[in-house]
Structures are given as structure tokens and as C-alpha cells.
Design a protein around this motif. Structure first.
Motif, short mmCIF file in Angstrom:
data_model
loop_
_atom_site.label_atom_id
_atom_site.label_comp_id
_atom_site.label_asym_id
_atom_site.label_seq_id
_atom_site.Cartn_x
_atom_site.Cartn_y
_atom_site.Cartn_z
N GLY A 259 0.81 -1.21 0.00
CA GLY A 259 0.00 0.00 0.00
C GLY A 259 0.84 1.25 0.00
N ARG A 260 0.20 2.35 0.39
CA ARG A 260 0.93 3.64 0.44
C ARG A 260 0.23 4.58 1.43
N LEU A 261 0.98 5.57 1.87
CA LEU A 261 0.47 6.62 2.76
C LEU A 261 0.68 7.96 2.08
N GLU A 262 -0.37 8.74 1.99
CA GLU A 262 -0.27 10.10 1.45
C GLU A 262 -0.48 11.09 2.59
N ILE A 263 0.40 12.06 2.67
CA ILE A 263 0.34 13.08 3.73
C ILE A 263 0.22 14.44 3.05
N LYS A 264 -0.86 15.13 3.35
CA LYS A 264 -1.06 16.48 2.81
C LYS A 264 -1.25 17.43 3.97
N SER A 265 -0.30 18.32 4.15
CA SER A 265 -0.39 19.28 5.24
C SER A 265 0.51 20.46 4.95
N GLN A 266 0.09 21.61 5.38
CA GLN A 266 0.89 22.82 5.33
C GLN A 266 0.58 23.63 6.57
N PRO A 267 1.56 24.35 7.09
CA PRO A 267 1.28 25.18 8.26
C PRO A 267 0.07 26.09 8.00
N GLY A 268 -0.86 26.09 8.95
CA GLY A 268 -2.05 26.93 8.85
C GLY A 268 -3.16 26.36 7.98
N GLN A 269 -2.99 25.15 7.44
CA GLN A 269 -3.94 24.61 6.48
C GLN A 269 -4.56 23.28 6.88
N GLY A 270 -4.34 22.79 8.06
CA GLY A 270 -4.88 21.49 8.45
C GLY A 270 -4.05 20.35 7.88
N THR A 271 -4.52 19.13 8.12
CA THR A 271 -3.77 17.94 7.72
C THR A 271 -4.72 16.88 7.20
N ARG A 272 -4.27 16.16 6.19
CA ARG A 272 -5.01 14.99 5.69
C ARG A 272 -4.01 13.86 5.50
#
Length: 80
Positions: A56-69
Motif C-alpha cells: 500500500g501507500r500513505l499520502e500526507i497532505k499538510s501545510q502550516p495553517g492549512q490542516g492535515t489529511r
């Protein structure tokens, strides 16, 4: 420090996915993965490695001030 967290679990004939998203302060995802390479921490890197062992895989989407997914994908065989 999030006010809201959303969790979504999906399954189809080939893939199981789990998404966790929040409206928190966010972070620099690349730095967080690099920091988790320290010997005393398994954190995000450990999660990614475990998913990769399953194919499988893990995707990380986050930026300071923008939340996290975070979204995890793992192979799944529907037995119907």
C-alpha cells in the motif's frame, strides 16, 4: 489543536482506504517525515513503511495553517 476531525473509511474490490483529516494548525509534511527518521521515533515514517510492506501507500497532505489529511491505501480482496 483541531476543532474538527473527519474520518472516512472506503472499501472497494481492490483497495481499502482510510482518510483522516483535521482543521488543525498543520505542519510541513516533508520535515515531519524526515524528523521521524530519528531512532526513537516511528511516527509517520513507520506508518508509511508498514503500508508499503502490505503493498500500500500513505499520502500526507499538510501545510502550516492549512490542516492535515493523511490517507492510507492498502490492497484488499473482496471475498463476495
Amino acid at each position: 489543536h483541531a476543532n474538527h476531525v473527519w474520518v472516512i473509511l472506503r472499501c472497494n474490490a481492490n483497495t481499502l482506504s482510510l482518510a483522516v483529516e483535521d482543521d488543525g494548525p498543520g505542519f510541513d509534511a516533508q520535515t515531519a517525515v524526515s524528523v521521524s527518521r530519528q531512532p526513537q521515533s516511528i511516527g509517520l515514517l513507520g506508518m508509511r513503511e508498514r503500508l508499503e510492506l502490505l503493498g500500500g501507500r500513505l499520502e500526507i497532505k499538510s501545510q502550516p495553517g492549512q490542516g492535515t489529511r493523511l490517507e492510507a491505501f492498502a490492497p484488499w480482496k473482496d471475498t463476495k
